[in-house]
Design an enzyme around this catalytic site. Structure first.
Site, short mmCIF file in Angstrom:
data_model
loop_
_atom_site.label_atom_id
_atom_site.label_comp_id
_atom_site.label_asym_id
_atom_site.label_seq_id
_atom_site.Cartn_x
_atom_site.Cartn_y
_atom_site.Cartn_z
N LEU A 67 4.90 9.15 -2.07
CA LEU A 67 4.89 8.45 -1.00
C LEU A 67 5.34 7.06 -1.34
O LEU A 67 5.03 6.62 -2.50
CB LEU A 67 3.52 8.65 -0.62
CG LEU A 67 2.87 9.94 0.11
CD1 LEU A 67 1.53 9.82 0.33
CD2 LEU A 67 3.58 10.16 1.75
N ASP A 68 5.97 6.54 -0.53
CA ASP A 68 6.51 5.09 -0.76
C ASP A 68 5.28 4.17 -1.14
O ASP A 68 4.08 4.54 -0.66
CB ASP A 68 7.34 4.49 0.47
CG ASP A 68 8.59 5.35 1.00
OD1 ASP A 68 9.08 5.58 -0.47
OD2 ASP A 68 8.63 5.39 1.93
N ARG A 69 5.62 2.95 -1.94
CA ARG A 69 4.25 2.19 -1.96
C ARG A 69 3.71 1.72 -1.02
O ARG A 69 2.30 1.68 -0.73
CB ARG A 69 4.83 1.03 -2.71
CG ARG A 69 3.72 0.03 -3.30
CD ARG A 69 4.43 -1.30 -4.00
NE ARG A 69 3.51 -2.44 -4.46
CZ ARG A 69 3.76 -3.43 -4.72
NH1 ARG A 69 4.69 -3.99 -4.42
NH2 ARG A 69 2.73 -4.24 -4.99
#
Length: 240
Positions: free
Chosen positions: A104-106
């Protein structure tokens, strides 16, 4: 090789009920070991024996672990970060080391599966198996049917065509709205890029489901171990 143990004990630990109910499964001929029908008194090596119940594979290895984490925002989905940003290692449970399945992206949050079951992880991530990932996106604006149809029909992004398996509006408040998006793959920032391409820039993105596994009410930063039923559901979703 592990220490052999009675089949019903292994099945009970894997979540198939009490030892007595597991014995009944064996008596009814519903359990196989390495392709042959099991009988009462059989022993298995939990780390190597191939056991099936009613045709479905069963993971008996006690060293394989499965957890779901609600990844908070501003945490990177890596075991370490050269830039010194917060990573997921602070949230990992004690015991055998586990790894995130996908990323998952930051700036995204929500469901993150953690496991040391490499075969399951590879199958869940491979587009060929079409394991669904469901996201709840908060966007600027109010989606119309034209935008929803475009998401499902597909768009050409800079790294190739992409489309949502399904998309639908999920309410609005003021100038912002919620959109539920189901994807069959997980390229980098794909959901954000798709929504931006139809004029719906994302302000918050939460993954709420992977296959049959749901985030539910798990609080951000919390981790819980999967039930045996949830693990079996992931195996079935991955065609295992």
């Amino acid at each position: 090789m592990g220490e052999p143990e009675r089949l019903q004990k292994s099945l009970a630990r894997a979540g198939f009920g009490s030892r007595r109910s597991c014995e009944q499964l064996i008596v009814d001929g519903k359990v196989t070991i390495d392709g042959r029908v099991a009988t009462l008194g059989d022993k298995v090596d939990p780390s190597t024996s191939k056991v099936q119940v009613e045709g479905h594979g069963v993971n008996l290895d006690p060293n394989l672990k499965y957890y779901v984490m609600n990844k908070p925002i501003d945490v990177v989905t890596t075991m370490s970060d050269p830039q010194g940003r917060a990573d997921i290692t602070a949230y990992l449970p004690d015991g055998p080391r586990v790894f995130p399945v996908g990323r998952l992206d930051r700036d995204s949050e929500g469901l993150l599966l953690l496991t040391n079951d490499g075969e399951l992880a590879n199958r869940l991530l491979h587009p060929r198996h079409g394991v669904e990932k469901e996201y709840l996106a908060e966007v600027d604006g109010r989606p119309n049917q034209k935008q929803i149809s475009a998401l499902e029909r597909g768009l050409q992004l800079e790294d190739g065509p992409a489309r949502a398996l399904s998309a639908r509006a999920a309410g609005s408040a003021g100038s912002r709205s919620a959109v539920r998006v189901i994807m069959g793959e997980g390229r980098k920032r794909e959901v954000r890029r798709l929504l931006a391409a139809v004029g719906l820039p994302v302000t918050r993105l939460v993954r709420v489901r992977m296959g049959p596994l749901k985030l539910g009410r798990l609080e951000p930063g919390k981790v819980r171990e999967l039930t045996a039923e949830e693990v079996r559901g992931l195996y079935e979703a991955a065609g295992m």
